[in-house]
Design a protein around this motif. Sequence first.
Motif, PDB file in Angstrom:
ATOM      1  N   HIS A 165      21.395 -12.103  61.666  1.00 49.61           N
ATOM      2  CA  HIS A 165      21.877 -11.511  62.908  1.00 49.61           C
ATOM      3  C   HIS A 165      21.419 -10.061  63.037  1.00 49.61           C
ATOM      4  CE1 HIS A 165      24.871 -14.839  62.556  1.00 49.61           C
ATOM      5  NE2 HIS A 165      24.584 -14.905  63.836  1.00 49.61           N
ATOM      6  N   THR A 166      21.059  -9.663  64.217  1.00 45.41           N
ATOM      7  CA  THR A 166      20.691  -8.281  64.487  1.00 45.41           C
ATOM      8  C   THR A 166      21.531  -7.757  65.641  1.00 45.41           C
ATOM      9  OG1 THR A 166      18.895  -9.019  65.949  1.00 45.41           O
ATOM     10  CG2 THR A 166      18.326  -8.536  63.665  1.00 45.41           C
ATOM     11  N   GLY A 167      22.067  -6.554  65.481  1.00 45.56           N
ATOM     12  CA  GLY A 167      22.836  -5.924  66.535  1.00 45.56           C
ATOM     13  C   GLY A 167      21.928  -5.320  67.595  1.00 45.56           C
ATOM     14  N   PHE A 168      22.532  -4.840  68.667  1.00 42.79           N
ATOM     15  CA  PHE A 168      21.770  -4.295  69.792  1.00 42.79           C
ATOM     16  C   PHE A 168      20.861  -3.154  69.362  1.00 42.79           C
ATOM     17  CE2 PHE A 168      21.484  -1.001  73.106  1.00 42.79           C
ATOM     18  CZ  PHE A 168      20.763  -1.706  74.064  1.00 42.79           C
ATOM     19  N   SER A 211      22.322 -20.214  56.748  1.00 41.54           N
ATOM     20  CA  SER A 211      21.226 -20.148  57.717  1.00 41.54           C
ATOM     21  C   SER A 211      21.587 -19.266  58.914  1.00 41.54           C
ATOM     22  CB  SER A 211      20.857 -21.548  58.209  1.00 41.54           C
ATOM     23  OG  SER A 211      21.978 -22.186  58.789  1.00 41.54           O
ATOM     24  N   ASN A 212      22.882 -19.081  59.171  1.00 46.81           N
ATOM     25  CA  ASN A 212      23.325 -18.215  60.256  1.00 46.81           C
ATOM     26  C   ASN A 212      23.707 -16.816  59.775  1.00 46.81           C
ATOM     27  OD1 ASN A 212      23.062 -20.163  62.359  1.00 46.81           O
ATOM     28  ND2 ASN A 212      24.962 -21.133  61.677  1.00 46.81           N
ATOM     29  N   GLY A 213      23.367 -16.521  58.526  1.00 47.70           N
ATOM     30  CA  GLY A 213      23.653 -15.198  57.990  1.00 47.70           C
ATOM     31  C   GLY A 213      24.789 -15.206  56.991  1.00 47.70           C
ATOM     32  N   ALA A 214      24.596 -14.508  55.881  1.00 43.88           N
ATOM     33  CA  ALA A 214      25.609 -14.435  54.820  1.00 43.88           C
ATOM     34  C   ALA A 214      26.529 -13.255  55.091  1.00 43.88           C
ATOM     35  CB  ALA A 214      24.942 -14.306  53.451  1.00 43.88           C
ATOM     36  N   GLN A 259      22.143  -2.577  59.289  1.00 42.35           N
ATOM     37  CA  GLN A 259      22.292  -3.971  58.896  1.00 42.35           C
ATOM     38  C   GLN A 259      23.614  -4.220  58.159  1.00 42.35           C
ATOM     39  OE1 GLN A 259      18.600  -4.322  56.691  1.00 42.35           O
ATOM     40  NE2 GLN A 259      17.635  -5.476  58.347  1.00 42.35           N
ATOM     41  N   HIS A 260      24.036  -5.481  58.170  1.00 43.68           N
ATOM     42  CA  HIS A 260      25.272  -5.900  57.506  1.00 43.68           C
ATOM     43  C   HIS A 260      24.965  -6.128  56.030  1.00 43.68           C
ATOM     44  CE1 HIS A 260      29.251  -7.819  57.207  1.00 43.68           C
ATOM     45  NE2 HIS A 260      28.666  -8.768  56.492  1.00 43.68           N
ATOM     46  N   ARG A 261      24.952  -5.043  55.269  1.00 41.29           N
ATOM     47  CA  ARG A 261      24.685  -5.085  53.837  1.00 41.29           C
ATOM     48  C   ARG A 261      25.958  -4.698  53.092  1.00 41.29           C
ATOM     49  NH1 ARG A 261      19.036  -4.635  52.189  1.00 41.29           N
ATOM     50  NH2 ARG A 261      17.697  -4.918  54.012  1.00 41.29           N
ATOM     51  N   TYR A 262      26.147  -5.230  51.897  1.00 40.39           N
ATOM     52  CA  TYR A 262      27.417  -5.036  51.218  1.00 40.39           C
ATOM     53  C   TYR A 262      27.298  -5.336  49.730  1.00 40.39           C
ATOM     54  CZ  TYR A 262      27.142 -10.061  52.041  1.00 40.39           C
ATOM     55  OH  TYR A 262      26.696 -11.356  52.111  1.00 40.39           O
TER      56      TYR A 262
END
Length: 276
Positions: A165-168, A211-214, A259-262
């Motif tokens: 997924h990518t944000g705006f 497949s839809n993002g972790a 990005q959604h990193r954690y």
Amino acid sequence: MRNDPAAQAVNYTLRDEIRDYWSARAATFDQSPGHEIFSEDERQAWHELIEKHLGRGYGRAALDLASGTGVVSHLMDDLGYRVTGIDWSDDMLALARAKATARGRSIRFLLGDAERTLAPDESYDVVVTRHLVWTLVDPQACFREWHRVLKPGGRLLVIDGDFVHTGFWERVIKRIDTLSQKAGWISPQPAHAPAGLADTHRSILSRVHFSNGARADAVGHLLADSGFSVISIDRDLRRIHRAQAAHLGRLKALVRGLQHRYAIVAEKPVNANPSD
């Protein structure tokens, strides 16, 4: 029958595709910022993250899953852990062993599957993995295996992200980056993967569990279902991203920060049974 191409095609699984994809990436893997460490500042930022969640090693046994060329294994070794790295790509392992020899490290690298490590029950104090979870075919089976090999009270550190997924604003910056390269305003970064692998990557990504993002919460729920407790999610990786910025280029560095990193740390309960 053993050499029958049709039989081989039937037995060629998604796991085999993933192994072969990373084997094809091995030769240039360390050229990519975010894979190898490119500055002492970045190394210290990684050390801080690991110490924050796992503490210093003091000779404790650590398992680095999908160790690749051994980048995280070396970080753990720096901090005093007794490290075993496993990977199922012979090409990655060859590079990891050569790197460890060149640096005078005593890290052990073994051929192995993250879902079936073949390690004895309760044999590691900590388990760590970076950018593996998003590629897993059966994450719950893997998490149960990692729970099994941890000692009671042992900790798991998962460093990963949602790379789907990518944000705006991420999309805007990527578009600016593409247009700037086409206009010649900025130089394109060299490719760090062999040509033609982008389609392979997209095909694999469409068939893995995430497949839809972790997303961090989804990973955390699966860890809890697999027997882990004391699960916490750390989304503050800013120091690492700042240290990587000089080698990523300004626009790509901005994207990384969006990005959604954690990092997720989870613990095996002290009273857990090995088979739980």
